[in-house]
Motif scaffolding. Structure first.
Motif, PDB file in Angstrom:
ATOM      1  N   TRP A  36       0.845  -1.187   0.000  1.00  0.00           N
ATOM      2  CA  TRP A  36       0.000   0.000   0.000  1.00  0.00           C
ATOM      3  C   TRP A  36       0.880   1.237   0.000  1.00  0.00           C
ATOM      4  O   TRP A  36       1.784   1.371   0.813  1.00  0.00           O
ATOM      5  CB  TRP A  36      -0.885  -0.001   1.248  1.00  0.00           C
ATOM      6  CG  TRP A  36      -1.930   1.082   1.286  1.00  0.00           C
ATOM      7  CD1 TRP A  36      -3.240   0.921   1.024  1.00  0.00           C
ATOM      8  CD2 TRP A  36      -1.759   2.458   1.628  1.00  0.00           C
ATOM      9  NE1 TRP A  36      -3.913   2.115   1.173  1.00  0.00           N
ATOM     10  CE2 TRP A  36      -3.010   3.087   1.548  1.00  0.00           C
ATOM     11  CE3 TRP A  36      -0.660   3.241   1.978  1.00  0.00           C
ATOM     12  CZ2 TRP A  36      -3.209   4.431   1.808  1.00  0.00           C
ATOM     13  CZ3 TRP A  36      -0.853   4.590   2.230  1.00  0.00           C
ATOM     14  CH2 TRP A  36      -2.122   5.166   2.150  1.00  0.00           C
ATOM     15  N   ARG A  37       0.616   2.158  -0.954  1.00  0.00           N
ATOM     16  CA  ARG A  37       1.332   3.430  -1.007  1.00  0.00           C
ATOM     17  C   ARG A  37       0.381   4.533  -1.437  1.00  0.00           C
ATOM     18  O   ARG A  37      -0.399   4.355  -2.372  1.00  0.00           O
ATOM     19  CB  ARG A  37       2.481   3.382  -2.017  1.00  0.00           C
ATOM     20  CG  ARG A  37       3.675   2.617  -1.543  1.00  0.00           C
ATOM     21  CD  ARG A  37       4.766   2.564  -2.607  1.00  0.00           C
ATOM     22  NE  ARG A  37       5.309   3.877  -2.940  1.00  0.00           N
ATOM     23  CZ  ARG A  37       6.088   4.080  -3.999  1.00  0.00           C
ATOM     24  NH1 ARG A  37       6.397   3.090  -4.823  1.00  0.00           N
ATOM     25  NH2 ARG A  37       6.551   5.292  -4.248  1.00  0.00           N
ATOM     26  N   ALA A  38       0.486   5.653  -0.775  1.00  0.00           N
ATOM     27  CA  ALA A  38      -0.293   6.827  -1.167  1.00  0.00           C
ATOM     28  C   ALA A  38       0.209   7.343  -2.512  1.00  0.00           C
ATOM     29  O   ALA A  38       1.362   7.112  -2.896  1.00  0.00           O
ATOM     30  CB  ALA A  38      -0.167   7.915  -0.104  1.00  0.00           C
ATOM     31  N   LEU A  61      -1.687  -3.860  -3.969  1.00  0.00           N
ATOM     32  CA  LEU A  61      -1.859  -5.191  -4.536  1.00  0.00           C
ATOM     33  C   LEU A  61      -2.188  -5.144  -6.029  1.00  0.00           C
ATOM     34  O   LEU A  61      -3.066  -5.845  -6.521  1.00  0.00           O
ATOM     35  CB  LEU A  61      -2.900  -5.982  -3.751  1.00  0.00           C
ATOM     36  CG  LEU A  61      -2.599  -6.169  -2.260  1.00  0.00           C
ATOM     37  CD1 LEU A  61      -3.759  -6.851  -1.552  1.00  0.00           C
ATOM     38  CD2 LEU A  61      -1.309  -6.940  -2.042  1.00  0.00           C
ATOM     39  N   GLY A  62      -1.471  -4.298  -6.759  1.00  0.00           N
ATOM     40  CA  GLY A  62      -1.593  -4.253  -8.213  1.00  0.00           C
ATOM     41  C   GLY A  62      -2.710  -3.406  -8.766  1.00  0.00           C
ATOM     42  O   GLY A  62      -3.007  -3.476  -9.961  1.00  0.00           O
ATOM     43  N   ARG A  95       4.682   1.342 -10.493  1.00  0.00           N
ATOM     44  CA  ARG A  95       4.584   0.586  -9.247  1.00  0.00           C
ATOM     45  C   ARG A  95       4.100  -0.841  -9.476  1.00  0.00           C
ATOM     46  O   ARG A  95       3.912  -1.595  -8.533  1.00  0.00           O
ATOM     47  CB  ARG A  95       3.629   1.284  -8.274  1.00  0.00           C
ATOM     48  CG  ARG A  95       4.126   2.628  -7.789  1.00  0.00           C
ATOM     49  CD  ARG A  95       3.130   3.238  -6.818  1.00  0.00           C
ATOM     50  NE  ARG A  95       3.512   4.589  -6.434  1.00  0.00           N
ATOM     51  CZ  ARG A  95       2.886   5.301  -5.505  1.00  0.00           C
ATOM     52  NH1 ARG A  95       1.851   4.782  -4.851  1.00  0.00           N
ATOM     53  NH2 ARG A  95       3.285   6.520  -5.220  1.00  0.00           N
ATOM     54  N   GLY A  96       3.858  -1.205 -10.735  1.00  0.00           N
ATOM     55  CA  GLY A  96       3.444  -2.561 -11.057  1.00  0.00           C
ATOM     56  C   GLY A  96       1.952  -2.792 -11.096  1.00  0.00           C
ATOM     57  O   GLY A  96       1.500  -3.940 -11.164  1.00  0.00           O
ATOM     58  N   CYS A  97       1.159  -1.729 -11.097  1.00  0.00           N
ATOM     59  CA  CYS A  97      -0.295  -1.899 -11.127  1.00  0.00           C
ATOM     60  C   CYS A  97      -0.745  -2.379 -12.505  1.00  0.00           C
ATOM     61  O   CYS A  97      -0.263  -1.913 -13.530  1.00  0.00           O
ATOM     62  CB  CYS A  97      -1.011  -0.596 -10.780  1.00  0.00           C
ATOM     63  SG  CYS A  97      -0.801  -0.120  -9.045  1.00  0.00           S
ATOM     64  N   ARG A  98      -1.699  -3.281 -12.496  1.00  0.00           N
ATOM     65  CA  ARG A  98      -2.277  -3.822 -13.731  1.00  0.00           C
ATOM     66  C   ARG A  98      -3.594  -3.152 -14.099  1.00  0.00           C
ATOM     67  O   ARG A  98      -4.076  -3.291 -15.212  1.00  0.00           O
ATOM     68  CB  ARG A  98      -2.504  -5.326 -13.576  1.00  0.00           C
ATOM     69  CG  ARG A  98      -1.213  -6.110 -13.425  1.00  0.00           C
ATOM     70  CD  ARG A  98      -1.480  -7.600 -13.311  1.00  0.00           C
ATOM     71  NE  ARG A  98      -2.350  -7.943 -12.197  1.00  0.00           N
ATOM     72  CZ  ARG A  98      -1.939  -8.149 -10.938  1.00  0.00           C
ATOM     73  NH1 ARG A  98      -0.672  -8.037 -10.639  1.00  0.00           N
ATOM     74  NH2 ARG A  98      -2.798  -8.469  -9.996  1.00  0.00           N
ATOM     75  N   ASP A 139      -7.774  -0.994 -17.526  1.00  0.00           N
ATOM     76  CA  ASP A 139      -6.685  -1.964 -17.561  1.00  0.00           C
ATOM     77  C   ASP A 139      -5.426  -1.266 -18.059  1.00  0.00           C
ATOM     78  O   ASP A 139      -5.480  -0.507 -19.031  1.00  0.00           O
ATOM     79  CB  ASP A 139      -7.048  -3.130 -18.470  1.00  0.00           C
ATOM     80  CG  ASP A 139      -8.180  -3.975 -17.905  1.00  0.00           C
ATOM     81  OD1 ASP A 139      -8.191  -4.181 -16.677  1.00  0.00           O
ATOM     82  OD2 ASP A 139      -9.042  -4.414 -18.672  1.00  0.00           O
ATOM     83  N   PHE A 140      -4.315  -1.541 -17.417  1.00  0.00           N
ATOM     84  CA  PHE A 140      -3.046  -0.901 -17.775  1.00  0.00           C
ATOM     85  C   PHE A 140      -2.141  -1.818 -18.592  1.00  0.00           C
ATOM     86  O   PHE A 140      -0.987  -1.508 -18.799  1.00  0.00           O
ATOM     87  CB  PHE A 140      -2.290  -0.443 -16.529  1.00  0.00           C
ATOM     88  CG  PHE A 140      -3.009   0.622 -15.726  1.00  0.00           C
ATOM     89  CD1 PHE A 140      -3.831   1.551 -16.324  1.00  0.00           C
ATOM     90  CD2 PHE A 140      -2.839   0.691 -14.371  1.00  0.00           C
ATOM     91  CE1 PHE A 140      -4.475   2.530 -15.584  1.00  0.00           C
ATOM     92  CE2 PHE A 140      -3.463   1.674 -13.606  1.00  0.00           C
ATOM     93  CZ  PHE A 140      -4.298   2.584 -14.223  1.00  0.00           C
ATOM     94  N   ALA A 141      -2.666  -2.935 -19.065  1.00  0.00           N
ATOM     95  CA  ALA A 141      -1.840  -3.901 -19.815  1.00  0.00           C
ATOM     96  C   ALA A 141      -1.272  -3.306 -21.084  1.00  0.00           C
ATOM     97  O   ALA A 141      -1.825  -2.478 -21.717  1.00  0.00           O
ATOM     98  CB  ALA A 141      -2.662  -5.146 -20.145  1.00  0.00           C
TER      99      ALA A 141
END
Length: 141
Positions: A36-38, A61-62, A95-98, A139-141
């Motif tokens: 978790w990050r602001a 968590l993505g 940050r790796g978010c999908r 979706d960020f794919a």
């Protein structure tokens, strides 16, 4: 342990920290990590540096969660909002978010988010009558 419950519209600021820490510990045990990050994009008046708008959210968590967005009327329609959302999305990807999630109200700006590629996935009627909370994902794919 026994519990007592209290309802308030003025929670102590420490409650958010305590709940966040409890969820962090739970996620660490359940998922094996907690990330978790602001996330914030601050919009300032170029003339005096005063904060006049921006975006508040978080990643976890993505997923990017956009919680609050505001621009003063004088800055709307100039691409500032598009740039602000783009900055948040780029940071979320870094940050790796999908995916991302946000909600707005029909009397606010659902069309703005649609133009930026966000897709509605649900609605809940709300006040004033005839309005709804509109939930979006991207979706960020």
């Amino acid at each position: 342990m026994q519990a007592t419950l209290a309802l308030t519209d003025a929670p102590d600021p420490s409650l958010r920290a305590m709940l966040g820490e409890g969820l962090r510990i739970h996620n660490l045990g359940a998922a094996g990590y907690s990330d978790w990050r602001a996330l914030a994009v601050v919009v300032a008046d170029a003339a005096n540096g005063e904060t006049v708008g921006g975006l508040l959210g978080r990643t976890s968590l993505g997923v990017l969660f956009i919680d609050l967005v505001h621009l003063p009327a004088a800055l709307r329609g100039q691409g500032v909002g598009r740039e602000m959302i783009g900055m948040a999305e780029a940071e979320a990807r870094a940050r790796g978010c999908r995916a991302g999630m946000l909600y707005t109200i029909t009397l606010q700006a659902p069309g703005f988010y649609e133009k930026l590629g966000w897709r509605e996935f649900g609605r809940i009627p709300c006040d004033p009558p005839g309005n709804a909370r509109v939930f979006f994902r991207k979706d960020f794919a």
